[in-house]
Write a protein that holds these residues in place. Structure first.
Motif, mmCIF file in Angstrom:
data_model
loop_
_atom_site.group_PDB
_atom_site.id
_atom_site.type_symbol
_atom_site.label_atom_id
_atom_site.label_comp_id
_atom_site.label_asym_id
_atom_site.label_seq_id
_atom_site.Cartn_x
_atom_site.Cartn_y
_atom_site.Cartn_z
ATOM 1 N N ASN A 1 0.812 -1.220 0.000
ATOM 2 C CA ASN A 1 0.000 0.000 0.000
ATOM 3 C C ASN A 1 0.849 1.276 0.000
ATOM 4 O O ASN A 1 0.328 2.358 -0.253
ATOM 5 C CB ASN A 1 -0.915 0.016 1.227
ATOM 6 N N ALA A 2 2.144 1.155 0.315
ATOM 7 C CA ALA A 2 2.987 2.352 0.346
ATOM 8 C C ALA A 2 3.044 3.019 -1.013
ATOM 9 O O ALA A 2 3.075 4.249 -1.121
ATOM 10 C CB ALA A 2 4.404 1.981 0.815
ATOM 11 N N ALA A 3 3.028 2.201 -2.089
ATOM 12 C CA ALA A 3 3.052 2.784 -3.431
ATOM 13 C C ALA A 3 1.792 3.598 -3.694
ATOM 14 O O ALA A 3 1.842 4.684 -4.280
ATOM 15 C CB ALA A 3 3.208 1.686 -4.477
ATOM 16 N N GLU A 4 0.643 3.099 -3.260
ATOM 17 C CA GLU A 4 -0.610 3.830 -3.455
ATOM 18 C C GLU A 4 -0.616 5.125 -2.660
ATOM 19 O O GLU A 4 -1.165 6.143 -3.095
ATOM 20 C CB GLU A 4 -1.791 2.950 -3.051
ATOM 21 N N ILE A 5 0.000 5.119 -1.454
ATOM 22 C CA ILE A 5 0.076 6.337 -0.648
ATOM 23 C C ILE A 5 0.913 7.393 -1.370
ATOM 24 O O ILE A 5 0.561 8.578 -1.412
ATOM 25 C CB ILE A 5 0.669 6.027 0.743
ATOM 26 N N ILE A 6 2.024 6.960 -1.965
ATOM 27 C CA ILE A 6 2.908 7.905 -2.652
ATOM 28 C C ILE A 6 2.231 8.472 -3.886
ATOM 29 O O ILE A 6 2.248 9.694 -4.118
ATOM 30 C CB ILE A 6 4.229 7.205 -3.021
ATOM 31 N N VAL A 7 1.613 7.601 -4.686
ATOM 32 C CA VAL A 7 1.012 8.042 -5.949
ATOM 33 C C VAL A 7 -0.237 8.867 -5.700
ATOM 34 O O VAL A 7 -0.471 9.884 -6.347
ATOM 35 C CB VAL A 7 0.713 6.821 -6.841
ATOM 36 N N GLY A 8 -1.056 8.460 -4.727
ATOM 37 C CA GLY A 8 -2.290 9.166 -4.449
ATOM 38 C C GLY A 8 -3.431 8.688 -5.331
ATOM 39 O O GLY A 8 -3.249 7.926 -6.298
ATOM 40 N N ARG A 9 -4.627 9.148 -5.003
ATOM 41 C CA ARG A 9 -5.793 8.774 -5.776
ATOM 42 C C ARG A 9 -5.714 9.407 -7.162
ATOM 43 O O ARG A 9 -5.566 10.625 -7.286
ATOM 44 C CB ARG A 9 -7.063 9.220 -5.053
ATOM 45 N N GLU A 10 -5.815 8.572 -8.172
ATOM 46 C CA GLU A 10 -5.742 8.987 -9.573
ATOM 47 C C GLU A 10 -4.468 9.802 -9.838
ATOM 48 O O GLU A 10 -4.472 10.770 -10.589
ATOM 49 C CB GLU A 10 -6.982 9.795 -9.979
ATOM 50 N N GLU A 11 -3.351 9.394 -9.158
ATOM 51 C CA GLU A 11 -2.036 10.014 -9.333
ATOM 52 C C GLU A 11 -2.060 11.514 -8.998
ATOM 53 O O GLU A 11 -1.301 12.319 -9.549
ATOM 54 C CB GLU A 11 -1.512 9.820 -10.759
ATOM 55 N N ALA A 12 -2.909 11.908 -8.053
ATOM 56 C CA ALA A 12 -3.030 13.317 -7.683
ATOM 57 C C ALA A 12 -1.743 13.833 -7.043
ATOM 58 O O ALA A 12 -1.347 14.992 -7.259
ATOM 59 C CB ALA A 12 -4.207 13.506 -6.735
ATOM 60 N N ASN A 13 -1.060 12.978 -6.234
ATOM 61 C CA ASN A 13 0.178 13.430 -5.590
ATOM 62 C C ASN A 13 1.277 13.686 -6.620
ATOM 63 O O ASN A 13 2.081 14.619 -6.480
ATOM 64 C CB ASN A 13 0.644 12.391 -4.577
ATOM 65 N N ALA B 1 7.638 8.260 0.810
ATOM 66 C CA ALA B 1 7.849 6.834 1.073
ATOM 67 C C ALA B 1 8.016 6.560 2.553
ATOM 68 O O ALA B 1 7.791 5.419 3.003
ATOM 69 C CB ALA B 1 9.067 6.348 0.298
ATOM 70 N N ARG B 2 8.406 7.577 3.332
ATOM 71 C CA ARG B 2 8.573 7.384 4.785
ATOM 72 C C ARG B 2 7.287 7.614 5.564
ATOM 73 O O ARG B 2 7.302 7.575 6.798
ATOM 74 C CB ARG B 2 9.656 8.330 5.287
ATOM 75 N N ALA B 3 6.172 7.869 4.879
ATOM 76 C CA ALA B 3 4.904 8.088 5.563
ATOM 77 C C ALA B 3 4.438 6.789 6.226
ATOM 78 O O ALA B 3 4.678 5.691 5.712
ATOM 79 C CB ALA B 3 3.848 8.569 4.566
ATOM 80 N N PRO B 4 3.777 6.861 7.380
ATOM 81 C CA PRO B 4 3.314 5.641 8.057
ATOM 82 C C PRO B 4 2.259 4.907 7.228
ATOM 83 O O PRO B 4 1.561 5.495 6.412
ATOM 84 C CB PRO B 4 2.734 6.172 9.379
ATOM 85 N N ALA B 5 2.192 3.600 7.457
ATOM 86 C CA ALA B 5 1.242 2.774 6.712
ATOM 87 C C ALA B 5 -0.187 3.204 7.030
ATOM 88 O O ALA B 5 -0.532 3.511 8.174
ATOM 89 C CB ALA B 5 1.436 1.299 7.059
#
Length: 523
Positions: free
Chosen positions: A220-232, A274-278
């Protein structure tokens, strides 16, 4: 009749009672009124007595206060009279001083007028003397011209022509002296100076590869970095100025863009995400703030890198914009060579060669350090990085020798000083030494072959050579088939075709050479 008499008696008795009551009431009222008059008289007497006492007390107080005020007024008047006397005394002294100074000023004015009159007299005498001297000089000049048989203008022209002829002879002798030096000896001296500089320098000899792919962690870390619909990713793009695209395998992000500083900002921001908590949810707004914070921090690091380069070379710091551009070279590579290290290395080499030639070491180092600052701006401005860097150096107050060395190190400008030649040599030495740059040999040779093949496809071309590592192509045309105007058009057509059919970094200069040779043999 008896009843009537009885009633009459009763009425008479009632009337008598009423009269008696009225009489009693009147007497009581008269007694009360008399008492009240006595009380009123007593109160009046007391009030009169009290009024007399108050008036007597007020009169006494008024007399005492009047005596005090009179005494205070007398004291105040005495003080004011004393002050007035002092002021009158000062005024009298000032009047005396003013009268004395007026007399002194009048005397000085009189002396000044007398001196001015003497000066005017002397100026008149000097003017008359100058006129007399001028007349005598003119007469002497005319007599000299008559005796010599030649005018002053002709003599001056002859002297000027003589000096020019002597200068031409000296210059021709210097050229003959230079030409008499064997080419091997000149080349040997240049190689000696360059070998001494290379031998004295010890620096960074490792190449660097600029990261274009940033791997993503699994889960799930990859999804956190990319964001919803690659918004990040879009949020990072808006600040960093580079394009971020997620690979189809969704295991890495590709950084695309010519701005190395922007790529570094994006890379650091991705590393922070990438260092954000799960399980954390990171909004695009927070990503934008984080990216701006990272960008500001990197700007400070770039300024520090620029200052460090000037400090290591022991030369005065330049304008803040130039210092920042020097720092930005740390995130710019040329064939995997770090351009910040390349600039510092070229500066040291240039200073060493200048030392061998008894030139200004610091000026040579300064020019070599700044020679590639235009590369930090090529993603924003069109044109040669040498021309861009020279323009920036001139506009930000650098010496013309430095600006010309920057603009001439790739022959975009004529070489106007020895420092320009030294900077070009130091740039070539730093980039050409073993291990400095890495490139695919096959692709490099193929690119040169394509460049020469495209150039030779035009009519009227005798020879074509790719020089300066493929940065320039020199075309020799047949003088009988191509005139001067056709040579100009040919350079434009070749450049257009190269831009259409080839993919290459930077720019390629097209030089068309048309020369006329007349050869004859003497027997």
């Amino acid at each position: 009749m008896a009843w009537a008499l009885l009633i009459a008696q009763i009425v008479a008795a009632a009337a008598a009672g009423i009269m008696l009551g009225r009489l009693v009431a009147r007497r009581r009222a008269e007694a009360w009124s008399a008492g009240m008059r006595q009380v009123t008289q007593a109160i009046g007497a007391a009030a009169a007595t009290e009024r007399e006492e108050i008036l007597r007390t007020a009169a006494i107080s008024a007399r005492d206060e009047a005596r005090g005020l009179g005494a205070a007024f007398d004291t105040f008047c005495q003080v004011r009279e004393a002050e007035l006397a002092a002021v009158q005394a000062r005024v009298s002294r000032r009047s005396e001083e003013l009268a004395a100074r007026s007399a002194e000023a009048a005397a000085q004015r009189q002396r000044l007028d007398e001196g001015k009159a003497r000066a005017e007299l002397r100026e008149k005498e000097a003017r008359a003397a100058r006129d007399e001297v001028t007349a005598q000089q003119r007469a002497a000049q005319l007599a000299l011209e008559q005796r010599a048989g030649e005018t002053r203008v002709a003599v001056r022209a002859a002297l000027v022509e003589s000096e020019l002829e002597e200068t031409r002879l000296v210059a021709a002798q210097s050229l003959r002296t230079v030409d008499q030096v064997p080419p091997d000896e000149r080349s040997r001296d240049a190689k000696r100076i360059m070998s001494i500089a290379v031998g004295r320098f010890s620096g960074h000899y490792l190449t660097e590869r600029l990261l274009s792919l940033v791997p993503l962690p699994s889960g799930n870390a990859a999804e956190i970095i990319v964001g919803r619909e690659e918004a990040n990713l879009r949020a990072i793009e808006s600040v960093a100025g580079v394009k971020l695209s997620l690979l189809e395998t969704r295991d890495a992000i590709r950084l695309e863009g010519l701005d190395g500083v922007g790529r570094e900002v994006a890379r650091r921001c991705l590393a922070r995400l990438a260092r954000a908590p799960a399980g954390a949810v990171i909004e695009p707004g927070r990503v934008v703030e984080a990216t701006r914070e990272i960008s500001s921090q990197l700007d400070r690091e770039l300024m520090e890198l620029g200052r460090r380069a000037f400090a290591d070379l022991q030369i005065p710091a330049a304008h803040a914009e130039i210092v920042k551009l020097v720092g930005r070279l740390n995130y710019r590579t040329s064939f995997t060579q770090n351009q910040w290290k390349h600039a510092v290395e070229a500066a040291f080499l240039c200073g060493m060669m200048a030392d061998e030639m008894d030139l200004d070491i610091k000026l040579a180092r300064r020019a070599a350090l700044m020679h590639d600052i235009g590369k930090a701006l090529t993603h924003e401005l069109d044109g040669s990085h040498a021309v861009i860097g020279a323009d920036y150096a001139r506009r930000l107050g650098e010496h013309e020798l430095v600006a010309n060395a920057i603009g001439a190190h790739h022959t975009d400008e004529p070489f106007n000083s020895p420092y320009a030649y030294l900077v070009a040599a130091a740039d070539a030495m730093s980039g050409a030494r073993p291990g400095a740059r890495r490139q695919m040999e096959d692709n490099y040779v193929a690119r040169l072959d394509d460049l020469e093949r495209i150039t030779r496809s035009f009519r009227g071309i005798e020879e074509a050579f790719a020089v300066q590592g493929g940065r320039e192509v020199r075309i020799y045309v047949k003088e009988a088939h191509v005139d001067d105007m056709a040579a100009v058009n040919l350079s434009s057509e070749v450049a257009k075709k190269i831009s259409t059919e080839m993919t290459f970094p930077g720019q390629i200069r097209v030089t068309v050479i048309r020369e006329f040779k007349a050869v004859e043999t003497a027997n």
